[in-house]
Design an enzyme around this catalytic site. Structure first.
Site, mmCIF file in Angstrom:
data_model
loop_
_atom_site.group_PDB
_atom_site.id
_atom_site.type_symbol
_atom_site.label_atom_id
_atom_site.label_comp_id
_atom_site.label_asym_id
_atom_site.label_seq_id
_atom_site.Cartn_x
_atom_site.Cartn_y
_atom_site.Cartn_z
ATOM 1 N N LYS A 10 -1.117 8.869 3.047
ATOM 2 C CA LYS A 10 -2.453 8.408 3.476
ATOM 3 C C LYS A 10 -3.037 9.390 4.503
ATOM 4 O O LYS A 10 -2.913 10.593 4.310
ATOM 5 C CB LYS A 10 -2.357 6.970 3.996
ATOM 6 C CG LYS A 10 -1.655 6.049 2.977
ATOM 7 C CD LYS A 10 -1.728 4.595 3.294
ATOM 8 C CE LYS A 10 -1.034 3.801 2.199
ATOM 9 N NZ LYS A 10 -1.147 2.368 2.370
ATOM 10 N N HIS A 97 -6.433 4.052 -5.690
ATOM 11 C CA HIS A 97 -5.732 3.352 -4.605
ATOM 12 C C HIS A 97 -6.686 2.345 -3.951
ATOM 13 O O HIS A 97 -7.874 2.618 -3.786
ATOM 14 C CB HIS A 97 -5.211 4.353 -3.563
ATOM 15 C CG HIS A 97 -4.279 3.714 -2.599
ATOM 16 N ND1 HIS A 97 -4.735 2.975 -1.529
ATOM 17 C CD2 HIS A 97 -2.924 3.636 -2.566
ATOM 18 C CE1 HIS A 97 -3.675 2.487 -0.883
ATOM 19 N NE2 HIS A 97 -2.577 2.874 -1.488
ATOM 20 N N GLU A 170 0.151 -2.338 -7.185
ATOM 21 C CA GLU A 170 0.067 -2.466 -5.729
ATOM 22 C C GLU A 170 -0.816 -3.656 -5.372
ATOM 23 O O GLU A 170 -2.041 -3.500 -5.212
ATOM 24 C CB GLU A 170 -0.541 -1.195 -5.115
ATOM 25 C CG GLU A 170 0.330 0.023 -5.203
ATOM 26 C CD GLU A 170 0.146 0.948 -3.995
ATOM 27 O OE1 GLU A 170 1.158 1.468 -3.515
ATOM 28 O OE2 GLU A 170 -0.995 1.124 -3.526
ATOM 29 N N GLY A 176 0.985 -2.543 3.500
ATOM 30 C CA GLY A 176 1.019 -2.402 4.956
ATOM 31 C C GLY A 176 1.194 -3.700 5.721
ATOM 32 O O GLY A 176 0.985 -3.735 6.932
ATOM 33 N N SER A 216 4.633 -2.429 0.981
ATOM 34 C CA SER A 216 5.673 -2.829 1.949
ATOM 35 C C SER A 216 7.103 -2.592 1.451
ATOM 36 O O SER A 216 8.006 -3.359 1.770
ATOM 37 C CB SER A 216 5.478 -4.296 2.371
ATOM 38 O OG SER A 216 4.268 -4.431 3.093
ATOM 39 N N GLY A 237 4.106 3.788 1.221
ATOM 40 C CA GLY A 237 3.230 4.283 2.285
ATOM 41 C C GLY A 237 3.975 4.405 3.600
ATOM 42 O O GLY A 237 4.702 5.370 3.854
ATOM 43 N N GLY A 238 3.825 3.392 4.449
ATOM 44 C CA GLY A 238 4.320 3.430 5.826
ATOM 45 C C GLY A 238 5.749 3.934 5.995
ATOM 46 O O GLY A 238 6.011 4.790 6.857
HETATM 47 P P1 13P Z 1 2.864 0.511 2.388
HETATM 48 O O1 13P Z 1 4.162 0.997 1.817
HETATM 49 O O2 13P Z 1 2.599 1.022 3.773
HETATM 50 O O3 13P Z 1 2.726 -0.972 2.263
HETATM 51 O O4 13P Z 1 1.699 1.152 1.504
HETATM 52 C C1 13P Z 1 1.780 1.060 0.140
HETATM 53 C C2 13P Z 1 0.756 1.934 -0.433
HETATM 54 O O5 13P Z 1 -0.433 1.712 -0.276
HETATM 55 C C3 13P Z 1 1.206 3.121 -1.171
HETATM 56 O O6 13P Z 1 0.169 3.723 -1.851
#
Ligand code: 13P
Length: 254
Positions: A10, A97, A170, A176, A216, A237-238
């Protein structure tokens, strides 16, 4: 089919020094991997730096862009075309996304135009499915998921043969938040998405499509999700920004 570990950074990290640090952590975490696929979607500003680090340190990963424009070139201030990404030797483009729906006005219909651009450029789309305006509702709207898949794939279905296409489920409420669907729910949705992709692309072409889950995912839950027979990988993501998480995440593709 190879498992896919896709890491969406991101709008992170926020400095060159942090990128360098994270790349060192990636090098360590990915040192044993020889068969799975790993792709990182960093901010485009850092692609050149990351390409140089990846090559000089021989890190086992592919790179992609986080979004592409609906056109090849022209008056699209701030945007990147799929052709530009292909010209730089990138392998993947993330398309649709939920944060691009939320902040950049991407629509289900424009996702289809973007996927077409990506395929025409010769790189591979990773298509996110699961955006909905009510970001709190955990109800699975199968009609919506089907419509998103149709709009994403129909414009380019005649072009699709054996490209590496990834569909990432997703659910927006899981991104997140630390909250995820149950493994059973993920499995059920993935089976539905597979069936729908078969209807759109035909059973033979659909065989090459990989299905990922994102939202997540972290070192604490990835093992349980990875045991799901229908799942071909993850979009993370995170947790992908935390050096201490990376070795466990990388186990998926060892
Ligand atoms: P998180 O893993 O932070 O929840 O984000 C997922 C995401 O949006 C991956 O593209």
């Amino acid at each position: 089919m190879n498992k896919m570990l896709a890491l969406n950074w991101k709008m992170n990290p926020t400095s060159v020094a942090e990128v360098e640090k994270l790349m060192q952590a990636m090098k360590v975490a990915l040192a044993q991997i020889r068969t799975g696929d790993v792709v990182v979607f960093p901010p485009a500003m850092y692609l050149d730096l990351i390409t140089r680090i990846k090559e000089s340190e021989q890190i086992y990963l592919e790179l992609g862009v986080q979004d592409v424009a609906i056109a090849e070139k022209g008056a699209y201030t701030s945007q990147i075309s799929a052709n530009m990404a292909a010209g730089l030797g990138l392998q993947y483009a993330l398309v649709g996304h939920s944060e691009t729906h939320q902040y950049l006005g991407v629509t289900d219909a424009s996702v289809g135009q973007k996927v077409l651009q990506v395929l025409q450029s010769g790189i591979n789309p990773m298509i996110c499915i699961g955006y909905q305006e009510d970001t709190s509702s955990q109800e699975i709207d199968y009609d919506m998921l089907k419509s998103q898949l149709q709009q994403a794939l129909e414009p380019s279905k005649d072009l699709i043969t054996n490209q590496d296409i990834c569909i990432a489920y997703e659910p927006v409420w899981a991104i997140g938040t630390g909250v995820t669907p149950s493994p059973e729910t993920i499995e059920t949705v993935i089976i539905f998405l597979k069936r729908t992709v078969q209807e759109i692309l035909g059973a033979k072409t659909a065989e090459n499509v990989r299905f990922l889950y994102g939202g997540s995912v972290n070192s604490g839950n990835i093992e349980e999700f990875n045991a799901l027979p229908e799942l071909d990988g993850f979009l993370i993501g995170g947790a992908s920004l935390k050096p201490e998480e990376l070795p466990k995440l990388a186990q998926v593709v060892v």
